[in-house]
Design an enzyme around this catalytic site. Structure first.
Site, mmCIF file in Angstrom:
data_model
loop_
_atom_site.group_PDB
_atom_site.id
_atom_site.type_symbol
_atom_site.label_atom_id
_atom_site.label_comp_id
_atom_site.label_asym_id
_atom_site.label_seq_id
_atom_site.Cartn_x
_atom_site.Cartn_y
_atom_site.Cartn_z
ATOM 1 C CB SER B 122 -14.060 65.763 45.805
ATOM 2 O OG SER B 122 -13.033 66.591 45.378
ATOM 3 C CG ASP B 137 -11.551 72.607 43.690
ATOM 4 O OD1 ASP B 137 -10.680 71.758 43.409
ATOM 5 O OD2 ASP B 137 -12.662 72.300 44.150
ATOM 6 C CG HIS B 159 -8.734 65.251 46.254
ATOM 7 N ND1 HIS B 159 -8.863 64.050 45.599
ATOM 8 C CD2 HIS B 159 -9.855 65.957 45.970
ATOM 9 C CE1 HIS B 159 -10.022 64.050 44.920
ATOM 10 N NE2 HIS B 159 -10.631 65.184 45.141
#
Lengths: 235, 235
Positions: B122, B137, B159
């Site tokens: 990630s 993010d 993701h």
């Protein structure tokens, strides 16, 4: 002296852009037929001209004309002389980068605080918060600062969406992201669902639209505020 | 000389953290029992200690010990002396901010390029790209730069998730966000779905896991690369 509509989204499912706000916009912009548009956020990367033409076509329906701030030689003078302002959505990093690059942050803040009717949607609402640090957007450009206009004494999370209990995706939920924000920052965050907006009149902030909003404060469990209620106590 | 696993997610639906990677990690870290962990991304805002203890409990299952980089007096020396490194997920802005603040960007890059076994998941994978500008993010902290390690000649979108055709939400899809990125930036972006990883060995980059990856290049329609295929030509 503030007079603003700060909306989660320009568009809601099942109706055209801004349609759900037309009545409120006629009231907001009652004393002006010309609105200065700030197209810097460039949704989907469209040009300032394309964006401005599209927004003009929407505002025509309520008898208003749109001028893009990029059409003026001097954007500071353009903002100072405007009788109404709209900042549209797109990418918040790009919007903030351009506001700093064109040196209009202070002028725009002062103009809104002096009572000029202001509409923000999505990225254009995020910049009304203390910082842009609760945006959902991708950091496609590096702005000189994350500080924004501070028209509101808290931050906005536009397009707020509740966690999907059936999801198998492991990316962070919106709530988890805001919780991470509060590990490092103290200001409240207002999660505005699509179709919700804040009506700011002088020092009163009221939640409008059909849905409730979700409020995140540091070291507190998140909670809901009902539509029609004031958020003036939040800071 | 590179020897990396660069994974979309630490966890996939239906199994414990890193479980789907255990076989690959035993091969990656075959020559070391101790792994230096970089906990700076702090998922959900947990502390460096909590994060490190949790990761140690996972690696115990394959006979490895974890030391957090924050446990050392000198993080630069800790990285130089490590026989294997893992950077975990969380918030990419916070991770990059801490890498710069601790002045370890160059050391970490050189260590990975010299062949030290490296796992990223990630946020820990995002930093292997040229820049962190395709993270999902929230910008909860302002890092001194968006430049990252450049272990890969492109950017990562961890993701990665396909647009939901039934969604009524008006927030941007992942694909729209990456399209906005490409209006201002030229490097390719690899959308890594959860359960996918890149295996980097010397100058070869191979897509592994069950799923295909989605590739975004400037001025081209997005396309899929099949698992098992190389991405070495992409730059």
């Amino acid at each position: 002296m503030k007079n603003c509509i700060i909306a989660s989204s320009s568009t809601i499912h099942g109706s055209g852009p801004l349609e759900y706000l037309f009545d409120s916009l006629e009231e907001l912009y009652t004393n002006t037929e010309e609105i200065l548009f700030i197209p810097y956020a460039r949704p989907g990367g469209i040009s300032h001209d394309e964006y401005t033409i599209g927004v003009n076509n929407i505002f025509k329906k309520i008898g208003k004309r749109i001028m893009g701030v990029h059409m003026f030689e001097d954007p500071i003078e353009a903002i100072k002389n405007a009788n109404g302002i709209y900042t549209g959505g797109g990418n918040t990093f790009l919007l903030v980068h351009q506001l700093y690059k064109n040196n209009v942050i202070t002028t725009l803040k002062e103009k809104i605080e002096s009572g000029a009717p202001y509409l923000g949607t999505s990225a254009g609402s995020n910049i009304c918060g203390l910082t842009m640090q609760t945006t959902n957007d991708m950091p496609i450009v590096y702005p000189p600062s994350f500080m924004t206009l501070g028209i509101l004494p808290f931050n906005i999370n536009a397009h707020y969406i509740d966690p999907d209990p059936t999801s198998t995706h492991k990316g962070e939920t919106r709530e988890t992201r805001i919780k991470e924000f509060h590990k490092l920052n103290t200001q409240p965050v207002v999660g505005l669902r699509e179709g919700s907006w804040l009506r700011v009149k002088e020092s009163t902030i009221t939640l409008e639209g059909e849905l409730d909003a979700r409020i995140f404060e540091q070291n507190k469990a998140p909670y809901e505020i009902e539509t029609g209620k004031t958020l003036s106590q939040l800071h």
